[in-house]
Design a protein around this motif. Structure first.
Motif, PDB file in Angstrom:
ATOM      1  N   LEU A 157      50.484  38.999  45.437  1.00  0.00           N
ATOM      2  CA  LEU A 157      49.074  39.140  45.047  1.00  0.00           C
ATOM      3  C   LEU A 157      48.728  40.620  44.968  1.00  0.00           C
ATOM      4  CD1 LEU A 157      46.121  38.186  44.605  1.00  0.00           C
ATOM      5  CD2 LEU A 157      45.857  38.085  47.081  1.00  0.00           C
ATOM      6  N   ARG A 167      32.716  32.569  53.986  1.00  0.00           N
ATOM      7  CA  ARG A 167      33.739  33.391  54.646  1.00  0.00           C
ATOM      8  C   ARG A 167      33.186  34.716  55.150  1.00  0.00           C
ATOM      9  NH1 ARG A 167      37.879  35.069  49.727  1.00  0.00           N
ATOM     10  NH2 ARG A 167      38.491  36.830  50.993  1.00  0.00           N
ATOM     11  N   GLY A 191      45.023  30.284  47.630  1.00  0.00           N
ATOM     12  CA  GLY A 191      44.146  31.294  48.242  1.00  0.00           C
ATOM     13  C   GLY A 191      43.408  30.619  49.383  1.00  0.00           C
ATOM     14  N   THR A 192      43.990  30.678  50.572  1.00  0.00           N
ATOM     15  CA  THR A 192      43.415  29.914  51.683  1.00  0.00           C
ATOM     16  C   THR A 192      42.075  30.484  52.163  1.00  0.00           C
ATOM     17  OG1 THR A 192      44.806  31.209  53.140  1.00  0.00           O
ATOM     18  CG2 THR A 192      45.591  29.014  52.559  1.00  0.00           C
ATOM     19  N   ASN A 193      41.798  31.746  51.838  1.00  0.00           N
ATOM     20  CA  ASN A 193      40.512  32.310  52.292  1.00  0.00           C
ATOM     21  C   ASN A 193      39.364  31.583  51.602  1.00  0.00           C
ATOM     22  OD1 ASN A 193      42.257  34.163  53.406  1.00  0.00           O
ATOM     23  ND2 ASN A 193      41.993  35.642  51.767  1.00  0.00           N
ATOM     24  N   ASP A 194      39.467  31.497  50.279  1.00  0.00           N
ATOM     25  CA  ASP A 194      38.406  30.797  49.558  1.00  0.00           C
ATOM     26  C   ASP A 194      38.552  29.285  49.687  1.00  0.00           C
ATOM     27  OD1 ASP A 194      36.587  32.680  48.481  1.00  0.00           O
ATOM     28  OD2 ASP A 194      38.166  33.400  47.148  1.00  0.00           O
ATOM     29  N   HIS A 223      37.049  41.174  52.677  1.00  0.00           N
ATOM     30  CA  HIS A 223      38.040  42.065  52.069  1.00  0.00           C
ATOM     31  C   HIS A 223      38.205  43.344  52.869  1.00  0.00           C
ATOM     32  CE1 HIS A 223      37.574  39.201  48.833  1.00  0.00           C
ATOM     33  NE2 HIS A 223      38.839  39.459  48.653  1.00  0.00           N
ATOM     34  N   GLU A 248      42.311  27.773  44.937  1.00  0.00           N
ATOM     35  CA  GLU A 248      41.381  28.203  45.983  1.00  0.00           C
ATOM     36  C   GLU A 248      40.053  27.466  45.916  1.00  0.00           C
ATOM     37  OE1 GLU A 248      40.736  32.456  45.724  1.00  0.00           O
ATOM     38  OE2 GLU A 248      40.681  32.433  43.550  1.00  0.00           O
ATOM     39  N   CYS A 296      48.864  32.895  49.207  1.00  0.00           N
ATOM     40  CA  CYS A 296      48.604  34.335  49.267  1.00  0.00           C
ATOM     41  C   CYS A 296      47.346  34.636  50.087  1.00  0.00           C
ATOM     42  CB  CYS A 296      48.518  34.951  47.876  1.00  0.00           C
ATOM     43  SG  CYS A 296      47.172  34.285  46.895  1.00  0.00           S
ATOM     44  N   GLY A 297      46.718  33.590  50.629  1.00  0.00           N
ATOM     45  CA  GLY A 297      45.563  33.820  51.509  1.00  0.00           C
ATOM     46  C   GLY A 297      46.052  34.246  52.889  1.00  0.00           C
ATOM     47  N   LYS A 307      32.689  41.341  46.457  1.00  0.00           N
ATOM     48  CA  LYS A 307      33.224  42.499  45.736  1.00  0.00           C
ATOM     49  C   LYS A 307      32.298  42.818  44.563  1.00  0.00           C
ATOM     50  CE  LYS A 307      37.103  40.300  45.754  1.00  0.00           C
ATOM     51  NZ  LYS A 307      38.466  39.760  45.628  1.00  0.00           N
ATOM     52  N   ARG A 315      46.906  39.551  39.932  1.00  0.00           N
ATOM     53  CA  ARG A 315      45.776  38.648  39.723  1.00  0.00           C
ATOM     54  C   ARG A 315      44.757  39.339  38.833  1.00  0.00           C
ATOM     55  NH1 ARG A 315      42.340  36.756  44.735  1.00  0.00           N
ATOM     56  NH2 ARG A 315      41.593  38.899  44.742  1.00  0.00           N
ATOM     57  N   ARG A 335      45.563  42.481  44.092  1.00  0.00           N
ATOM     58  CA  ARG A 335      44.141  42.248  43.814  1.00  0.00           C
ATOM     59  C   ARG A 335      43.668  43.332  42.851  1.00  0.00           C
ATOM     60  NH1 ARG A 335      44.337  40.451  49.437  1.00  0.00           N
ATOM     61  NH2 ARG A 335      43.184  38.512  49.674  1.00  0.00           N
TER      62      ARG A 335
HETATM   63  C1  PEP Z   1      41.994  33.836  48.851  1.00  0.00           C
HETATM   64  O1  PEP Z   1      40.875  33.443  48.514  1.00  0.00           O
HETATM   65  O2  PEP Z   1      42.666  33.309  49.757  1.00  0.00           O
HETATM   66  C2  PEP Z   1      42.600  34.994  48.175  1.00  0.00           C
HETATM   67  C3  PEP Z   1      43.853  35.336  48.392  1.00  0.00           C
HETATM   68  O3  PEP Z   1      41.798  35.737  47.362  1.00  0.00           O
HETATM   69  P1  PEP Z   1      40.679  36.745  47.935  1.00  0.00           P
HETATM   70  O4  PEP Z   1      40.839  36.838  49.415  1.00  0.00           O
HETATM   71  O5  PEP Z   1      40.874  38.058  47.266  1.00  0.00           O
HETATM   72  O6  PEP Z   1      39.419  36.061  47.522  1.00  0.00           O
END
Ligand code: PEP
Ligand code: MG
Length: 544
Positions: free
Chosen positions: A295, A466, A453-456, A190, A432, A503-504, A341, A333, A297
């Motif tokens: 998004l 990650r 949420g492509t990050n998770d 983040h 996600e 939204c990732g 976090k 969200r 957050r």
């Molecule tokens: C994600 O996981 O892609 C996402 C958008 O949420 P965050 O990065 O806040 O976990």
């Protein structure tokens, strides 16, 4: 000249003096002093300087983020003036003839232990505050600049730190900070995401390249290539001044895309939204001409507070964003804390695998009293614009039903109190987790939209933390497994007549824009600074 290679996580070039931030605690040395009286005076002078710094920080925070956020620094000033705290330090100096740094540190630890042992969660969270203010006094005594990442006095500078937590990053003074470089960190953290939102060049993972002795030296950093040059020679300086000018010209050209539609040459349209972490980010959203917010957050409202943010505080924040965005959609969200976090006052237990633990919707469903405050604030704000609610970390249909049940109860309470809200507010979920992709058809029947949420999703699909910078090619978000997940979720959404976006961070990856257009994603929500480059790529798309 020293050349260091890190990982560029937020583009742009910064040239300026390095300021090393002391974000890790160092051992404090114990010394015997000859003149305890003089040492008490030295402590008092340092304490007064620290209080002055906090006053400045308070005013700056109030001006930039509002009075609510500034309160923390009022509390910090009061702590430094607390008679018990001061007496304990001065007694220690006098009776044990020790140096002021040692006396401040010992007292801080003693008070922190006392706070931590209390039953009340609010008081427990004060342990971190007493350590924080004491570190500020110790820094002044040691001739360093103030208290860690919250400090931003002096001229413009490039931050160099061991690591930066998201909460420290949001407190950086944007008018002074040119960019940052950290020894640790990872691209999808983040902290990196915040840097992109703030439009700050940022480099992480320089490892052993981190040297506190670089404080005050000139540096050039390139947030795209990840290169850092300390004490650049004339040729490097000239080269990067040129690159900086070119980069700025590129940004200027992108400005010409403002107001132009986001559609391919053959007319395929994609909604191009932006991600934010706090109301003040809306300025960047509007400046970059995003068509909505995909998004928000909301957990950053919690991360920046010293206690649970009240319904009124949240209502004002959501209302401000909704009003500023007018009829453009604002997807908010619900609380997604846990994992990287962490919020002290939630008193979450230590977990060996926090990314797989008690986080996000799991907290909301087991502590509905917290969830309801947020839902009331969101619903009340919904009459001021076009708000949608999005639930994070969903793994099952039951979770969605449980969340909707709580939402229904809150709506009934509001109706009972004759309080207005948008009765047709859209409710969507984040996709996600692999489970949500597998269950996408069933989930799509329950909600109004999906946002991937492509990050998770990358982390959980590829079993790659990650936060871990050492996984390299194994954590490849271009992996066919991740791309197939995205396709599966989008197709399921379309089978059920709902929209699906991303939204990732992958949404902004220009190498994948063609793929996303082919899959048929309806929306891409990216950092505000990525909106115009992405519009450019979509408008140049040939075979859509
Ligand atoms: C994600 O996981 O892609 C996402 C958008 O949420 P965050 O990065 O806040 O976990
Ligand atoms: Mg996520």
């Amino acid at each position: 000249m020293e050349t260091i290679r890190g990982i560029g996580v937020s583009g742009g070039i910064a040239i300026g003096a390095i300021r090393v931030l002391d974000t890790v605690d160092h051992a404090v040395e114990r010394r015997v002093v000859d003149d305890p009286k003089a040492e008490v005076e030295r402590f008092r002078a340092a304490r007064d300087t620290a209080v002055d710094q906090l006053k400045q920080l308070r005013d700056r925070t109030a001006a930039e983020f509002g009075e609510g956020k500034a309160e923390l620094f009022d509390t910090h000033q009061l702590m430094l003036q607390d008679p018990d705290y001061v007496e304990s330090i001065e007694d220690l100096i006098t009776s044990s003839r020790v140096n002021a740094e040692f006396a401040v540190n010992s007292t801080a630890e003693q008070f922190a232990a006392m706070f931590a042992a209390m039953d009340n969660s609010y008081m427990q969270a004060r342990a971190a505050d007493v350590r924080d203010v004491s570190r500020r006094v110790i820094n002044v005594l040691e001739g360093k600049r103030g208290g860690g990442a919250q400090d931003g006095d002096g001229d413009s500078h490039i931050i160099l730190a061991e690591d930066l937590a998201p909460s420290e990053t949001v407190q950086l003074d944007r008018s002074k900070v040119l960019g940052f470089v950290t020894a640790k960190g990872s691209a999808n953290s983040h902290t990196a995401i915040l840097a992109r939102t703030m439009g700050l060049p940022a480099i992480i993972g320089i490892g052993d390249g981190f040297d506190p002795a670089d404080d005050g030296h000139t540096a050039v950093i390139d947030g795209t290539s990840g290169m850092v040059f300390v004490d650049p020679d004339e040729a490097t300086l000239t080269e990067y001044q040129g690159k900086k000018a070119q980069y700025e010209e590129h940004l200027r050209l992108l400005q010409e895309l403002k107001g132009k539609p986001t559609e391919t040459k053959s007319g395929q349209q994609v909604r191009l939204y932006a991600n934010i972490g706090r109301p003040s980010d809306v300025t960047a959203v509007l400046a970059n001409d995003a068509e909505g917010i995909g998004l928000f957050r909301s957990e950053f409202l919690y991360l920046e507070s010293r206690d649970y943010p009240t319904e009124e505080f949240q209502f004002e924040a959501y209302k401000e964003v909704a009003q500023k965005m007018g009829d453009r959609l604002v997807v908010i969200r619900t609380l997604d804390i846990g994992a990287d976090k962490q919020v002290g006052y939630f008193n979450l237990e230590h977990e060996d695998n926090p990314a797989l633990g008690y986080r996000a919707i799991r907290i909301c469903l087991t502590r509905p009293e917290i969830f309801k405050v947020q839902l009331r604030a969101l619903l009340r704000a919904s009459v001021y614009g076009n708000i949608a609610i999005m639930l994070p970390m969903i793994t099952s249909v039951q979770e969605v039903r449980d969340a909707k049940q709580i939402l229904g109860e809150v709506k009934d309470e509001l109706r009972g109190g004759h309080i207005d809200f948008d009765g047709h507010i859209q409710v969507g979920i984040m996709i996600e987790t692999p489970a949500s992709v597998i269950m996408a058809d069933e989930l799509a029947a329950e909600v109004d939209f999906f946002s991937i949420g492509t990050n998770d999703l990358t982390q959980y699909t590829l079993a790659c933390d990650r936060q871990n910078p050492n996984l390299g090619r194994f954590a490849d978000p271009h992996s066919p497994a991740v791309l197939r997940m995205i396709r599966m979720a989008t197709e399921a959404a379309h089978r059920h007549g709902i929209w699906c976006g991303i939204c990732g961070e992958l949404g902004a990856d220009l190498e994948l824009t063609d793929t996303f257009l082919e899959i048929g994603l309806d929306e891409l929500s990216v950092s505000p600074t990525s909106v115009l480059p992405l519009r450019n790529a979509i408008r140049n798309h040939e075979n859509g």
